[in-house]
Design a protein around this motif. Structure first.
Motif, mmCIF file in Angstrom:
data_model
loop_
_atom_site.group_PDB
_atom_site.id
_atom_site.type_symbol
_atom_site.label_atom_id
_atom_site.label_comp_id
_atom_site.label_asym_id
_atom_site.label_seq_id
_atom_site.Cartn_x
_atom_site.Cartn_y
_atom_site.Cartn_z
ATOM 1 N N LEU A 31 -10.371 4.136 -10.888
ATOM 2 C CA LEU A 31 -9.484 3.782 -9.778
ATOM 3 C C LEU A 31 -8.579 4.954 -9.412
ATOM 4 O O LEU A 31 -8.361 5.231 -8.220
ATOM 5 C CB LEU A 31 -8.652 2.552 -10.147
ATOM 6 C CG LEU A 31 -7.781 1.977 -9.046
ATOM 7 C CD1 LEU A 31 -8.630 1.560 -7.860
ATOM 8 C CD2 LEU A 31 -6.980 0.799 -9.571
ATOM 9 N N ARG A 32 -8.069 5.672 -10.419
ATOM 10 C CA ARG A 32 -7.228 6.842 -10.144
ATOM 11 C C ARG A 32 -8.035 7.935 -9.450
ATOM 12 O O ARG A 32 -7.546 8.580 -8.509
ATOM 13 C CB ARG A 32 -6.606 7.377 -11.431
ATOM 14 C CG ARG A 32 -5.354 6.597 -11.824
ATOM 15 C CD ARG A 32 -4.728 7.212 -13.016
ATOM 16 N NE ARG A 32 -5.589 6.817 -14.155
ATOM 17 C CZ ARG A 32 -5.525 7.296 -15.373
ATOM 18 N NH1 ARG A 32 -4.662 8.227 -15.658
ATOM 19 N NH2 ARG A 32 -6.312 6.876 -16.316
ATOM 20 N N ASN A 33 -9.283 8.155 -9.894
ATOM 21 C CA ASN A 33 -10.131 9.149 -9.238
ATOM 22 C C ASN A 33 -10.421 8.757 -7.795
ATOM 23 O O ASN A 33 -10.429 9.604 -6.898
ATOM 24 C CB ASN A 33 -11.444 9.327 -10.005
ATOM 25 C CG ASN A 33 -11.247 10.082 -11.299
ATOM 26 O OD1 ASN A 33 -10.264 10.797 -11.462
ATOM 27 N ND2 ASN A 33 -12.179 9.899 -12.225
ATOM 28 N N PHE A 34 -10.667 7.479 -7.557
ATOM 29 C CA PHE A 34 -10.912 7.018 -6.193
ATOM 30 C C PHE A 34 -9.676 7.232 -5.317
ATOM 31 O O PHE A 34 -9.798 7.716 -4.182
ATOM 32 C CB PHE A 34 -11.321 5.541 -6.199
ATOM 33 C CG PHE A 34 -11.452 4.976 -4.816
ATOM 34 C CD1 PHE A 34 -12.577 5.254 -4.056
ATOM 35 C CD2 PHE A 34 -10.459 4.188 -4.276
ATOM 36 C CE1 PHE A 34 -12.704 4.751 -2.771
ATOM 37 C CE2 PHE A 34 -10.569 3.684 -2.999
ATOM 38 C CZ PHE A 34 -11.705 3.959 -2.240
ATOM 39 N N ASP A 35 -8.509 6.892 -5.817
ATOM 40 C CA ASP A 35 -7.272 7.083 -5.048
ATOM 41 C C ASP A 35 -7.032 8.558 -4.738
ATOM 42 O O ASP A 35 -6.616 8.913 -3.635
ATOM 43 C CB ASP A 35 -6.068 6.517 -5.808
ATOM 44 C CG ASP A 35 -6.032 4.988 -5.788
ATOM 45 O OD1 ASP A 35 -6.678 4.402 -4.891
ATOM 46 O OD2 ASP A 35 -5.355 4.410 -6.657
ATOM 47 N N ARG A 62 -9.358 10.942 -4.462
ATOM 48 C CA ARG A 62 -10.317 11.354 -3.432
ATOM 49 C C ARG A 62 -9.927 10.803 -2.062
ATOM 50 O O ARG A 62 -10.052 11.485 -1.049
ATOM 51 C CB ARG A 62 -11.721 10.880 -3.811
ATOM 52 C CG ARG A 62 -12.341 11.664 -4.942
ATOM 53 C CD ARG A 62 -13.833 11.396 -5.087
ATOM 54 N NE ARG A 62 -14.223 9.998 -4.947
ATOM 55 C CZ ARG A 62 -14.305 9.120 -5.948
ATOM 56 N NH1 ARG A 62 -14.020 9.506 -7.176
ATOM 57 N NH2 ARG A 62 -14.686 7.886 -5.723
ATOM 58 N N GLN A 63 -9.441 9.581 -2.024
ATOM 59 C CA GLN A 63 -9.035 8.977 -0.759
ATOM 60 C C GLN A 63 -7.843 9.724 -0.156
ATOM 61 O O GLN A 63 -7.801 9.974 1.058
ATOM 62 C CB GLN A 63 -8.689 7.508 -0.960
ATOM 63 C CG GLN A 63 -8.382 6.795 0.340
ATOM 64 C CD GLN A 63 -8.045 5.335 0.131
ATOM 65 O OE1 GLN A 63 -7.676 4.925 -0.980
ATOM 66 N NE2 GLN A 63 -8.179 4.553 1.183
ATOM 67 N N ARG A 64 -6.861 10.118 -0.977
ATOM 68 C CA ARG A 64 -5.720 10.902 -0.481
ATOM 69 C C ARG A 64 -6.177 12.246 0.058
ATOM 70 O O ARG A 64 -5.690 12.720 1.087
ATOM 71 C CB ARG A 64 -4.687 11.086 -1.588
ATOM 72 C CG ARG A 64 -3.803 9.885 -1.803
ATOM 73 C CD ARG A 64 -2.608 10.223 -2.670
ATOM 74 N NE ARG A 64 -2.976 10.792 -3.960
ATOM 75 C CZ ARG A 64 -3.224 10.090 -5.062
ATOM 76 N NH1 ARG A 64 -3.147 8.783 -5.024
ATOM 77 N NH2 ARG A 64 -3.557 10.694 -6.185
ATOM 78 N N ALA A 78 -5.759 13.458 3.870
ATOM 79 C CA ALA A 78 -5.034 14.697 4.168
ATOM 80 C C ALA A 78 -5.900 15.641 4.989
ATOM 81 O O ALA A 78 -5.428 16.275 5.941
ATOM 82 C CB ALA A 78 -4.582 15.373 2.879
ATOM 83 N N ARG A 79 -7.182 15.735 4.664
ATOM 84 C CA ARG A 79 -8.092 16.597 5.423
ATOM 85 C C ARG A 79 -8.238 16.093 6.860
ATOM 86 O O ARG A 79 -8.258 16.878 7.803
ATOM 87 C CB ARG A 79 -9.447 16.667 4.736
ATOM 88 C CG ARG A 79 -10.420 17.578 5.464
ATOM 89 C CD ARG A 79 -11.650 17.842 4.618
ATOM 90 N NE ARG A 79 -12.678 18.535 5.342
ATOM 91 C CZ ARG A 79 -12.715 19.854 5.522
ATOM 92 N NH1 ARG A 79 -11.758 20.595 5.005
ATOM 93 N NH2 ARG A 79 -13.691 20.409 6.200
ATOM 94 N N HIS A 80 -8.335 14.800 7.034
ATOM 95 C CA HIS A 80 -8.440 14.232 8.375
ATOM 96 C C HIS A 80 -7.183 14.527 9.194
ATOM 97 O O HIS A 80 -7.270 14.812 10.396
ATOM 98 C CB HIS A 80 -8.699 12.732 8.301
ATOM 99 C CG HIS A 80 -10.110 12.398 7.968
ATOM 100 N ND1 HIS A 80 -10.793 11.365 8.548
ATOM 101 C CD2 HIS A 80 -10.986 12.964 7.112
ATOM 102 C CE1 HIS A 80 -12.018 11.308 8.064
ATOM 103 N NE2 HIS A 80 -12.148 12.264 7.175
#
Length: 116
Positions: free
Chosen positions: A5-9, A11-13, A17-19
């Motif tokens: 879950l921490r890895n997913f969060d 990657r989502q951040r 940020a890239r977007h």
């Protein structure tokens, strides 16, 4: 499960940020492998002193002085500056800054017809 879950969060951040960076503008390039990549445009923002901001502040200051001079009149304005000149060190500095100068006087003559 917690690690996943921490890895997913994370990657989502990163994707969010890239977007956000890409939404500010991007350049499309083809890399060595032939893959099309979108790179955000790097914008350099000036930190600290801005000449445009300093000129705008100076113009506003002179316009404020000219408005006071035109609305109060030269005699009353000089009287008020005289009272400041007899005060404390801060008041004397204010009197020096607010003193009538050629720029203020010429701006006041331009403003005066619009105040009547």
């Amino acid at each position: 499960m917690d690690r996943a879950l921490r890895n997913f969060d994370k990657r989502q951040r990163e994707v969010t940020a890239r977007h956000r960076r890409l939404a500010q503008g991007y350049v499309t390039k083809v890399n060595r492998n032939g893959t099309i990549e979108h790179k955000p445009i790097r914008r350099v923002r000036a930190k600290g002193f801005s000449l445009r901001l300093a000129l705008l502040a100076g113009l506003c200051f002179f316009m404020f002085k000219a408005f006071l001079l035109a609305s109060l009149g030269a005699e009353d304005y000089a009287l008020r500056i005289g009272h400041l000149a007899n005060g404390t060190l801060i008041e004397r500095a204010g009197a020096w800054l607010m003193g009538t100068d050629p720029v203020t006087a010429s701006l006041a003559t331009l403003i005066l017809p619009y105040l009547s």
